[in-house]
Design a protein around this motif. Structure first.
Motif, PDB file in Angstrom:
ATOM      1  N   MET A 113     -15.971  21.485 -11.789  1.00  0.00           N
ATOM      2  CA  MET A 113     -16.424  22.787 -12.272  1.00  0.00           C
ATOM      3  C   MET A 113     -17.016  23.654 -11.150  1.00  0.00           C
ATOM      4  O   MET A 113     -17.403  24.787 -11.392  1.00  0.00           O
ATOM      5  CB  MET A 113     -17.472  22.618 -13.385  1.00  0.00           C
ATOM      6  CG  MET A 113     -16.922  21.999 -14.648  1.00  0.00           C
ATOM      7  SD  MET A 113     -15.657  23.034 -15.467  1.00  0.00           S
ATOM      8  CE  MET A 113     -16.706  24.297 -16.226  1.00  0.00           C
ATOM      9  N   SER A 114     -17.085  23.131  -9.939  1.00  0.00           N
ATOM     10  CA  SER A 114     -17.721  23.923  -8.892  1.00  0.00           C
ATOM     11  C   SER A 114     -16.924  25.196  -8.587  1.00  0.00           C
ATOM     12  O   SER A 114     -17.495  26.228  -8.287  1.00  0.00           O
ATOM     13  CB  SER A 114     -17.886  23.098  -7.614  1.00  0.00           C
ATOM     14  OG  SER A 114     -16.616  22.827  -7.058  1.00  0.00           O
ATOM     15  N   GLU A 115     -15.602  25.100  -8.714  1.00  0.00           N
ATOM     16  CA  GLU A 115     -14.793  26.310  -8.502  1.00  0.00           C
ATOM     17  C   GLU A 115     -15.135  27.373  -9.538  1.00  0.00           C
ATOM     18  O   GLU A 115     -15.200  28.563  -9.239  1.00  0.00           O
ATOM     19  CB  GLU A 115     -13.303  25.983  -8.634  1.00  0.00           C
ATOM     20  CG  GLU A 115     -12.734  25.271  -7.426  1.00  0.00           C
ATOM     21  CD  GLU A 115     -11.544  24.399  -7.801  1.00  0.00           C
ATOM     22  OE1 GLU A 115     -11.311  24.223  -9.016  1.00  0.00           O
ATOM     23  OE2 GLU A 115     -10.875  23.895  -6.890  1.00  0.00           O
ATOM     24  N   LEU A 116     -15.339  26.924 -10.787  1.00  0.00           N
ATOM     25  CA  LEU A 116     -15.682  27.864 -11.850  1.00  0.00           C
ATOM     26  C   LEU A 116     -16.997  28.564 -11.541  1.00  0.00           C
ATOM     27  O   LEU A 116     -17.107  29.784 -11.635  1.00  0.00           O
ATOM     28  CB  LEU A 116     -15.801  27.138 -13.196  1.00  0.00           C
ATOM     29  CG  LEU A 116     -14.496  26.651 -13.834  1.00  0.00           C
ATOM     30  CD1 LEU A 116     -14.788  25.955 -15.151  1.00  0.00           C
ATOM     31  CD2 LEU A 116     -13.531  27.809 -14.060  1.00  0.00           C
ATOM     32  N   LEU A 117     -17.990  27.759 -11.189  1.00  0.00           N
ATOM     33  CA  LEU A 117     -19.303  28.349 -10.924  1.00  0.00           C
ATOM     34  C   LEU A 117     -19.238  29.319  -9.753  1.00  0.00           C
ATOM     35  O   LEU A 117     -19.811  30.407  -9.798  1.00  0.00           O
ATOM     36  CB  LEU A 117     -20.323  27.246 -10.627  1.00  0.00           C
ATOM     37  CG  LEU A 117     -20.694  26.403 -11.840  1.00  0.00           C
ATOM     38  CD1 LEU A 117     -21.516  25.196 -11.421  1.00  0.00           C
ATOM     39  CD2 LEU A 117     -21.455  27.252 -12.865  1.00  0.00           C
ATOM     40  N   GLU A 118     -18.485  28.916  -8.734  1.00  0.00           N
ATOM     41  CA  GLU A 118     -18.380  29.756  -7.548  1.00  0.00           C
ATOM     42  C   GLU A 118     -17.708  31.095  -7.867  1.00  0.00           C
ATOM     43  O   GLU A 118     -18.187  32.159  -7.465  1.00  0.00           O
ATOM     44  CB  GLU A 118     -17.551  28.994  -6.512  1.00  0.00           C
ATOM     45  CG  GLU A 118     -17.729  29.453  -5.091  1.00  0.00           C
ATOM     46  CD  GLU A 118     -16.865  28.593  -4.172  1.00  0.00           C
ATOM     47  OE1 GLU A 118     -15.941  29.167  -3.569  1.00  0.00           O
ATOM     48  OE2 GLU A 118     -17.090  27.362  -4.107  1.00  0.00           O
ATOM     49  N   ALA A 119     -16.599  31.026  -8.607  1.00  0.00           N
ATOM     50  CA  ALA A 119     -15.871  32.248  -8.930  1.00  0.00           C
ATOM     51  C   ALA A 119     -16.698  33.134  -9.848  1.00  0.00           C
ATOM     52  O   ALA A 119     -16.713  34.355  -9.700  1.00  0.00           O
ATOM     53  CB  ALA A 119     -14.523  31.907  -9.573  1.00  0.00           C
ATOM     54  N   GLU A 134      -7.092  28.864  -8.492  1.00  0.00           N
ATOM     55  CA  GLU A 134      -8.125  27.817  -8.507  1.00  0.00           C
ATOM     56  C   GLU A 134      -8.214  27.099  -9.840  1.00  0.00           C
ATOM     57  O   GLU A 134      -8.459  25.896  -9.893  1.00  0.00           O
ATOM     58  CB  GLU A 134      -9.486  28.446  -8.155  1.00  0.00           C
ATOM     59  CG  GLU A 134      -9.547  28.826  -6.673  1.00  0.00           C
ATOM     60  CD  GLU A 134     -10.903  29.434  -6.279  1.00  0.00           C
ATOM     61  OE1 GLU A 134     -11.825  29.451  -7.117  1.00  0.00           O
ATOM     62  OE2 GLU A 134     -10.999  29.898  -5.135  1.00  0.00           O
ATOM     63  N   TYR A 135      -8.019  27.840 -10.956  1.00  0.00           N
ATOM     64  CA  TYR A 135      -8.251  27.249 -12.284  1.00  0.00           C
ATOM     65  C   TYR A 135      -7.034  26.576 -12.896  1.00  0.00           C
ATOM     66  O   TYR A 135      -7.160  25.583 -13.603  1.00  0.00           O
ATOM     67  CB  TYR A 135      -8.708  28.328 -13.284  1.00  0.00           C
ATOM     68  CG  TYR A 135     -10.044  28.977 -13.013  1.00  0.00           C
ATOM     69  CD1 TYR A 135     -10.899  28.548 -11.996  1.00  0.00           C
ATOM     70  CD2 TYR A 135     -10.473  30.032 -13.815  1.00  0.00           C
ATOM     71  CE1 TYR A 135     -12.120  29.167 -11.774  1.00  0.00           C
ATOM     72  CE2 TYR A 135     -11.689  30.655 -13.603  1.00  0.00           C
ATOM     73  CZ  TYR A 135     -12.503  30.220 -12.575  1.00  0.00           C
ATOM     74  OH  TYR A 135     -13.696  30.832 -12.378  1.00  0.00           O
ATOM     75  N   GLU A 192     -12.385  37.010 -14.149  1.00  0.00           N
ATOM     76  CA  GLU A 192     -12.694  35.568 -14.060  1.00  0.00           C
ATOM     77  C   GLU A 192     -12.527  34.916 -15.428  1.00  0.00           C
ATOM     78  O   GLU A 192     -11.946  33.839 -15.550  1.00  0.00           O
ATOM     79  CB  GLU A 192     -14.126  35.406 -13.514  1.00  0.00           C
ATOM     80  CG  GLU A 192     -14.499  33.980 -13.153  1.00  0.00           C
ATOM     81  CD  GLU A 192     -15.013  33.165 -14.321  1.00  0.00           C
ATOM     82  OE1 GLU A 192     -14.925  31.919 -14.269  1.00  0.00           O
ATOM     83  OE2 GLU A 192     -15.507  33.759 -15.310  1.00  0.00           O
ATOM     84  N   ARG A 193     -13.024  35.601 -16.469  1.00  0.00           N
ATOM     85  CA  ARG A 193     -12.908  35.046 -17.816  1.00  0.00           C
ATOM     86  C   ARG A 193     -11.438  34.919 -18.236  1.00  0.00           C
ATOM     87  O   ARG A 193     -11.027  33.910 -18.841  1.00  0.00           O
ATOM     88  CB  ARG A 193     -13.663  35.946 -18.805  1.00  0.00           C
ATOM     89  CG  ARG A 193     -13.615  35.438 -20.228  1.00  0.00           C
ATOM     90  CD  ARG A 193     -14.511  36.286 -21.144  1.00  0.00           C
ATOM     91  NE  ARG A 193     -13.993  36.324 -22.503  1.00  0.00           N
ATOM     92  CZ  ARG A 193     -14.226  37.299 -23.372  1.00  0.00           C
ATOM     93  NH1 ARG A 193     -14.979  38.342 -23.030  1.00  0.00           N
ATOM     94  NH2 ARG A 193     -13.722  37.242 -24.587  1.00  0.00           N
ATOM     95  N   ALA A 194     -10.652  35.904 -17.911  1.00  0.00           N
ATOM     96  CA  ALA A 194      -9.234  35.860 -18.282  1.00  0.00           C
ATOM     97  C   ALA A 194      -8.542  34.667 -17.641  1.00  0.00           C
ATOM     98  O   ALA A 194      -7.791  33.931 -18.298  1.00  0.00           O
ATOM     99  CB  ALA A 194      -8.545  37.162 -17.866  1.00  0.00           C
ATOM    100  N   ALA A 195      -8.814  34.454 -16.359  1.00  0.00           N
ATOM    101  CA  ALA A 195      -8.178  33.323 -15.659  1.00  0.00           C
ATOM    102  C   ALA A 195      -8.655  32.001 -16.245  1.00  0.00           C
ATOM    103  O   ALA A 195      -7.880  31.050 -16.397  1.00  0.00           O
ATOM    104  CB  ALA A 195      -8.488  33.414 -14.160  1.00  0.00           C
ATOM    105  N   ARG A 196      -9.930  31.952 -16.583  1.00  0.00           N
ATOM    106  CA  ARG A 196     -10.501  30.715 -17.131  1.00  0.00           C
ATOM    107  C   ARG A 196      -9.887  30.408 -18.488  1.00  0.00           C
ATOM    108  O   ARG A 196      -9.476  29.275 -18.775  1.00  0.00           O
ATOM    109  CB  ARG A 196     -12.031  30.882 -17.228  1.00  0.00           C
ATOM    110  CG  ARG A 196     -12.767  29.661 -17.714  1.00  0.00           C
ATOM    111  CD  ARG A 196     -14.255  29.677 -17.311  1.00  0.00           C
ATOM    112  NE  ARG A 196     -14.850  31.015 -17.257  1.00  0.00           N
ATOM    113  CZ  ARG A 196     -15.382  31.648 -18.321  1.00  0.00           C
ATOM    114  NH1 ARG A 196     -15.378  31.078 -19.514  1.00  0.00           N
ATOM    115  NH2 ARG A 196     -15.903  32.856 -18.170  1.00  0.00           N
ATOM    116  N   VAL A 197      -9.814  31.412 -19.360  1.00  0.00           N
ATOM    117  CA  VAL A 197      -9.233  31.201 -20.695  1.00  0.00           C
ATOM    118  C   VAL A 197      -7.752  30.839 -20.570  1.00  0.00           C
ATOM    119  O   VAL A 197      -7.242  29.996 -21.314  1.00  0.00           O
ATOM    120  CB  VAL A 197      -9.447  32.456 -21.578  1.00  0.00           C
ATOM    121  CG1 VAL A 197      -8.676  32.332 -22.891  1.00  0.00           C
ATOM    122  CG2 VAL A 197     -10.936  32.651 -21.846  1.00  0.00           C
TER     123      VAL A 197
END
Lengths: 397, 397
Positions: free
Chosen positions: A1-7, A320-321, A386-391
């Motif tokens: 999850m570090s990539e998520l937090l960083e982005a 990244e995601y 960021e949210r779009a890429a994560r979802v």
């Protein structure tokens, strides 16, 4: 999850530093990540009150007097002048009205007529949004020319003494590829032909430079990055020094030199007005006029810089995601070749988009296998990206 | 003054006996006598709230989802079906969209193509509203036919083996003369040609009977007696058995058999949808849809009966009030030849109309010398008519 937090942290920093971030207040938005402004722009906050005034007071109370008193009659050219700086045009060269398809027909037939009888071929972007190709086929048939579909890359070698006109898209609707308008325009001119640019996917997202690059004719819709509303009227640009030679295939009474003279013989008006046809669609035109006020004080160059930053960041977050191999970008990586959207090829793209929308990330699907995400810099931020890429990553997993 | 008292008393009786009088409540009106509904219909009371919903909820909240969820995509044919009974057409033959001028172009080019290569002449009403003539000239030029302007009375003798298509007006915009649609249609058919009727000044004011009389193609605007709002979209009728042969000169993507298939090759849709072109103009379309609700439960035959009573009464009041020789009606006295307007020839007509408007009687002026008064039976009453004639007499004295 570090990539998520960083982005996510970086998105916060980018939003904080975004000089255009406050423009989001000029729109009616909710907590959906709206990445479909390249299909239908969000509602500008000033539009509802303006439309209510147009309906209740201008139509309901003043009625027929509004053609003069409320400026209805001159709306097509007045609103054209409002669009002009967004596409790099001086005033007096754009009129608003009719659909993009109808304007493609006007522009392409007029271009062929400017080229004269000796040139018998029209080139059309083979990868175009289909309507341009269908209309180009009709324009060719009705002017006795042949039509040859070529990719934009093939245009320079396809040009020749036979070429009358070339119909091109500034940004490809599917891949988001930005074509080289200055170089292609120069190549068409070097061959002695005329170029018609379709700006549907570039106007309002990046500088176009119509005057600077000597474009002959251009058309575009107003419901994407210009936020004019569903099916709002399109526009037509005719370069000033070509206007006297603009010979419309749709010479309606609104383009007459003396429209209320009721003359049986047609005599075209001078200037951009010559591109008008019938009675202008006032409700939609004046909604568009109100929508264009969101551009007050906004520089198209700043919009372009943010657009590239948004699409860069989206591509990075997706990289990244999303596990390798699940999506492939068909949008060019080079800034000079990228519009304001990212198109990802993906298995079951139609179904994936449905699930994204259910989860509050709205893009769209284009057959057969493309997820399209449009980034409107006026109201999309980096946290949205960021949210779009994560979802997307969660949906694909 | 006895004539005034007598006519005013009769107006009161006629209004009291008017079965359509209550329909006036379906419109936003004031104490002006509005006799310009043949140019811009008054605002139907249900329109403002509908438009607000379209803007704030459908566009502002649902955004792109409204193309399906709010029925945007199918609006052109759905609203066409709403207009159909008003012009005597079964469903599935009318689409709404584009301006009248653009629809004249579609219809006339398609008619010429139906007629085939052997027929090289188009006839056009020489007394037409000018845009039809200008567009007919373009259609002739682009299909390689010659254009011959003739009066409607001359049409039967002008028809022949060479005739491809005939473009006629059901009601003349200037004089208010109603032409014999059944007889002229039959004459055109007897010559083996196709007819296009322009219904701008008849639809909503009198029965048209498109299906009954076998009309081939028809167009009309929606902002006059259909009250759709300023510049609201026009419509196109293509008779069902001709739809497969309707070969549009504006084959935009909305008329494709599979519009979202994004096919490079054009394949036309079946049915009325084939008359669509580009993305429909939703704000104006849905305002029109709301406006058409004023017709719920209204019979066009009853509207026609009241229209004739209104114009009869106006002519009688003008005859009684206005001194001999100051005005001359150019509208036929015979019911079978009269639309829903009265046109009076008069010296300084432009100036006279300005003074009438200042005194609360709104008609319009058509160059060079005509005062036009349009009578919309849905919201004009007999007291309005008496007042208009009285103010006209006072203005001319």
């Amino acid at each position: 999850m570090s990539e998520l937090l960083e982005a996510a942290a970086e998105a916060g920093k980018l939003d904080a530093a975004d000089g255009l971030a406050a423009l989001r207040e000029r729109f009616v938005l909710d907590d959906v990540v709206y990445l479909d402004g390249n299909s239908l722009g969000a509602l500008p906050a000033g539009v509802p009150a303006r439309v209510e005034d147009v309906v209740r007071r201008q139509w309901g109370e003043l009625r027929i007097r509004s053609w003069e008193e409320s400026g209805w009659w001159t709306a097509p050219e007045r609103i054209g002048d409002r669009i002009a700086p967004l596409v790099g045009a001086a005033s007096g060269q754009i009129v608003v009205g009719d659909s993009t398809s109808v304007n493609v027909f006007k522009a392409l037939v007029a271009a062929v007529r400017m080229a004269g009888d000796g040139r018998d071929e029209i080139l059309v972007d083979a990868t175009t949004f289909p309507t341009d190709g269908y209309i180009a086929e009709s324009a060719a048939r009705m002017t006795g020319r042949s039509l040859r579909p070529v990719t934009p890359a093939e245009v320079p070698s396809a040009l020749g003494d036979r070429t009358a006109a070339v119909l091109l898209n500034h940004v490809d609707y599917r891949t988001g590829r930005l074509h080289d308008l200055p170089a292609l325009t120069a190549a068409v001119h070097a061959a002695g032909a005329y170029v018609v640019w379709d700006l549907c996917h570039s106007a309002g997202a990046l500088p176009v430079g119509l005057d600077e690059h000597g474009v002959d004719l251009a058309v575009g819709c107003t419901y994407k990055y210009l936020n004019g509303g569903p099916g709002s009227p399109a526009y037509l640009y005719v370069r000033r020094d070509l206007q006297d030679r603009f010979d419309s295939p749709l010479p309606g009474w609104n383009s007459h030199a003396e429209p209320f003279g009721m003359r049986p013989a047609y005599a075209p008006a001078s200037g951009a007005v010559r591109g008008r046809v019938g009675t202008p669609d006032i409700l939609s035109l004046l909604a568009l006029e109100a929508a264009l006020e969101v551009w007050d004080g906004v520089s198209v160059e700043a919009v372009r810089a943010k657009s590239l930053a948004l699409t860069d960041f989206f591509l990075r977050c997706v990289g990244e995601y999303v596990p390798d191999g699940l999506v492939e970008s068909v949008t060019p990586a080079a800034h000079a070749e990228r519009g304001s959207q990212v198109a990802l090829r993906c298995a079951d793209a139609g179904d994936v988009m449905k699930r994204l929308i259910e989860r509050g990330v709205v893009g769209d699907f284009r057959a057969p296998d493309v997820l399209r995400f449009g980034f409107t810099p006026l109201y999309v931020g980096f946290a949205d990206v960021e949210r779009a890429a994560r979802v997307l990553a969660e949906t694909l997993e």
